[in-house]
Design a protein around this motif. Structure first.
Motif, short mmCIF file in Angstrom:
data_model
loop_
_atom_site.label_atom_id
_atom_site.label_comp_id
_atom_site.label_asym_id
_atom_site.label_seq_id
_atom_site.Cartn_x
_atom_site.Cartn_y
_atom_site.Cartn_z
N LEU A 211 60.03 -1.33 31.67
CA LEU A 211 60.76 -1.75 30.78
C LEU A 211 60.47 -2.84 29.84
CD1 LEU A 211 64.60 -0.84 31.74
CD2 LEU A 211 63.04 0.62 30.49
N ALA A 212 60.03 -3.80 30.67
CA ALA A 212 59.62 -5.18 29.94
C ALA A 212 58.10 -5.07 29.28
CB ALA A 212 59.29 -6.36 31.29
N ILE A 213 57.35 -4.37 30.10
CA ILE A 213 56.14 -3.91 29.26
C ILE A 213 56.23 -3.33 28.01
CG2 ILE A 213 53.90 -2.82 29.62
CD1 ILE A 213 54.29 -3.23 32.62
N LEU A 214 57.07 -2.34 27.88
CA LEU A 214 57.55 -1.70 26.81
C LEU A 214 57.89 -2.41 25.74
CD1 LEU A 214 57.89 0.91 25.06
CD2 LEU A 214 60.10 1.39 26.31
N VAL A 215 58.91 -3.46 26.23
CA VAL A 215 59.11 -4.63 25.20
C VAL A 215 57.92 -5.14 24.38
CG1 VAL A 215 60.21 -6.89 24.87
CG2 VAL A 215 61.39 -5.11 26.07
N ILE A 216 56.98 -5.52 25.29
CA ILE A 216 55.71 -6.21 24.74
C ILE A 216 54.81 -5.24 23.83
CG2 ILE A 216 53.47 -7.35 25.42
CD1 ILE A 216 56.11 -8.79 26.23
N ALA A 217 54.90 -3.94 24.19
CA ALA A 217 54.04 -2.85 23.36
C ALA A 217 54.72 -2.94 21.95
CB ALA A 217 54.05 -1.53 24.00
N ILE A 218 56.18 -2.90 22.01
CA ILE A 218 56.91 -2.64 20.63
C ILE A 218 56.52 -4.03 19.68
CG2 ILE A 218 59.05 -2.63 19.55
CD1 ILE A 218 60.06 -0.70 21.58
N ALA A 219 56.54 -5.10 20.44
CA ALA A 219 56.51 -6.43 19.78
C ALA A 219 55.09 -6.30 19.19
CB ALA A 219 56.21 -7.47 20.92
N ALA A 220 53.97 -5.90 19.97
CA ALA A 220 52.59 -5.70 19.44
C ALA A 220 52.40 -4.86 18.10
CB ALA A 220 51.94 -5.10 20.55
N GLY A 221 53.26 -3.71 18.16
CA GLY A 221 52.99 -2.72 16.97
C GLY A 221 53.75 -3.58 15.88
N ALA A 222 54.72 -4.33 16.02
CA ALA A 222 55.43 -5.02 15.09
C ALA A 222 54.52 -6.18 14.31
CB ALA A 222 56.79 -5.63 15.57
N SER A 223 53.41 -6.48 15.10
CA SER A 223 52.69 -7.56 14.89
C SER A 223 51.37 -7.20 13.69
CB SER A 223 52.19 -8.36 15.91
OG SER A 223 53.11 -8.74 16.67
N VAL A 224 51.25 -5.65 13.82
CA VAL A 224 50.05 -5.29 12.98
C VAL A 224 50.01 -5.68 11.66
CG1 VAL A 224 50.93 -3.09 12.45
CG2 VAL A 224 48.53 -3.36 13.43
N PHE A 225 48.54 -5.96 11.16
CA PHE A 225 48.25 -6.03 9.53
C PHE A 225 49.53 -6.39 8.80
CE2 PHE A 225 47.10 -3.98 5.67
CZ PHE A 225 45.65 -4.67 5.68
#
Length: 448
Positions: free
Chosen positions: A386-400
């Motif tokens: 679940l914690a890793i999923l938080v990081i993945a979503i945060a990564a997507g929200a950083s794009v371009f």
């Protein structure tokens, strides 16, 4: 598959983007409108829709409002004390001018833990100008590592608002989010910062503005670096210790009851941040002869931007609850259950789409978390996943980051770039952060 539910969700997200992009509605209001729309089109009774919004708002805000508020107070006192500049000067002195890009990246990484991205950037940009004037190299060699460190921490590591909000919506353990935020963030910041800066600074040479924005007073008595770093890391260490002590990893260690009591009490984000605030208030405020009235003014102003983030997060919680109550979330979850399409990829894609369309990383995180949360109900994911999923979503929200993001214009203005140069530097940097974050989080997802 219930196509009415699918239509409600897809059209609801489209409506959200139209309300924010075309009609320029505040995202908080837009999210609530979409909640009503999705609930009504899914066939929920009016009272059920309104109860879901109330439940979603209340359940989310109880935790997020407290943590974001305490984090904002903490960051304001640190900012006023000059602690951010002190860390930067110390690291550059320690590592030397040749390794300044790495020192600056580390500075950004540490300072953004308690201080908002844009505030930290404005505080530290005079130091970047000074380095460029001294070395005569491209301003990008120092500015991009700073931006990388700030952006990575702002996206991945609590108590910054984004990961706090997503963690709450997904019921992720904050301690593990911090741990995996550091594990993902350090290599990500290095790739998007010093490595990318070394490459692009050879192609684009930018001089620091002649009009110096520096208004530093060398006579100001800055707080000792060790003290500033200790205060920044105190809540993080307490939260992580509590997570480890109460995790299955420590099940056979047989801690005394008193240790468990103290760890649970002090390691909760509320008490950890309260303690950090009190220590910062005294050592970075009172001990430096800052009046109590001035400290009160600083603290009160710090809560204004926090209010927007808190309300946005609450609306995101309401959206999640609507998806759960309509059954739309379960339908999406069941249709996407596959070893080839794990939640980390799904959450990343949704966050990236919303981010590119409307600009705000916070709105992208909250929307993606609300849509992804129902996927978690049909599988038994671990606290670490679940914690890793938080990081993945945060990564997507950083794009371009591009023209619909205020950060794009902030960077362009302060670095003296053209729009084309900002795309080649800042937009690429944020995309590197996104895909490095996705890569590391996906690897971690299958390892834990």
């Amino acid at each position: 598959m219930d196509y009415q539910l699918l239509f409600a969700v897809v059209f609801g997200v489209a409506l959200l983007l139209v309300l924010i992009l075309r009609l320029k509605l505040q995202a908080f209001l837009a999210l609530l409108i979409v909640c009503v729309f999705v609930g009504a089109f899914s066939g929920l009774a009016p009272d059920v829709i309104l109860d879901a919004i109330t439940k979603g708002m209340g359940g989310t805000l109880g935790f997020v409002a407290t943590v974001v508020g305490l984090g904002s107070l903490f960051g304001a006192v640190l900012e006023h004390s000059g602690g951010a500049k002190q860390i930067a000067h110390y690291l550059i002195q320690k590592f030397g001018i040749k390794k300044a890009p790495w020192s600056i990246m580390l500075t950004g990484f540490l300072v953004a833990i308690p201080v908002f991205f844009d505030v930290a950037f404005i505080i530290l940009i005079p130091l970047i100008y000074a380095l460029q004037r001294k070395t005569k190299k491209s301003l990008l060699l120092y500015a991009l590592p700073l931006l990388s460190g700030l952006a990575v921490t702002h996206a991945f590591i609590p108590p910054t608002p984004g990961p706090i909000a997503v963690a709450d919506i997904l019921n992720a353990n904050l301690g593990w989010v911090i741990v995996f935020g550091f594990i993902t963030g350090i290599p990500t910041a290095a790739v998007a910062g010093p490595f990318f800066a070394k490459y692009i600074s050879k192609k684009i040479h930018i001089e620091a503005p002649y009009e110096s924005l520096e208004n530093e007073d060398s006579s100001i008595n800055l707080s000792p670096t060790g003290l500033v770093l200790s205060i920044i890391f105190l809540p993080i260490v307490l939260i992580v210790i509590n997570t480890l002590v109460n995790s299955p990893l420590a099940a056979n260690w047989n801690f005394p009851e008193q240790v468990l009591f103290i760890s649970t009490l002090l390691g909760h984000p509320f008490t950890a941040l309260i303690l950090a605030n009190l220590i910062a208030w005294y050592f970075l405020g009172v001990r430096r002869n800052v009046s109590k009235d001035e400290l009160l003014t600083i603290s009160t102003k710090a809560l204004y931007p926090a209010g927007v983030i808190i309300l946005l997060t609450g609306a995101g919680g309401a959206f999640k609850q609507i998806l759960i109550d309509t059954g739309a979330g379960l339908m999406i979850a069941e249709s996407l259950t596959s070893d080839y399409f794990p939640p980390v990829i799904f959450g990343f894609i949704i966050a990236a789409i919303v981010r590119i369309m409307q600009g705000s990383s916070t709105v992208a995180m909250i929307t993606a978390a609300g849509i992804t949360a129902p996927l978690l109900g049909i599988s038994n994911y671990s606290e670490m996943q679940l914690a890793i999923l938080v990081i993945a979503i945060a990564a997507g929200a950083s794009v371009f980051s591009h023209v619909n993001d205020s950060g794009f214009w902030l960077v362009k203005q302060y670095l003296g770039l053209s729009e084309k140069q900002t795309f080649k530097t800042w937009s690429i940097l944020t995309t590197l952060i996104a895909f490095m974050g996705l890569f590391v989080s996906t690897v971690l997802w299958y390892l834990v």
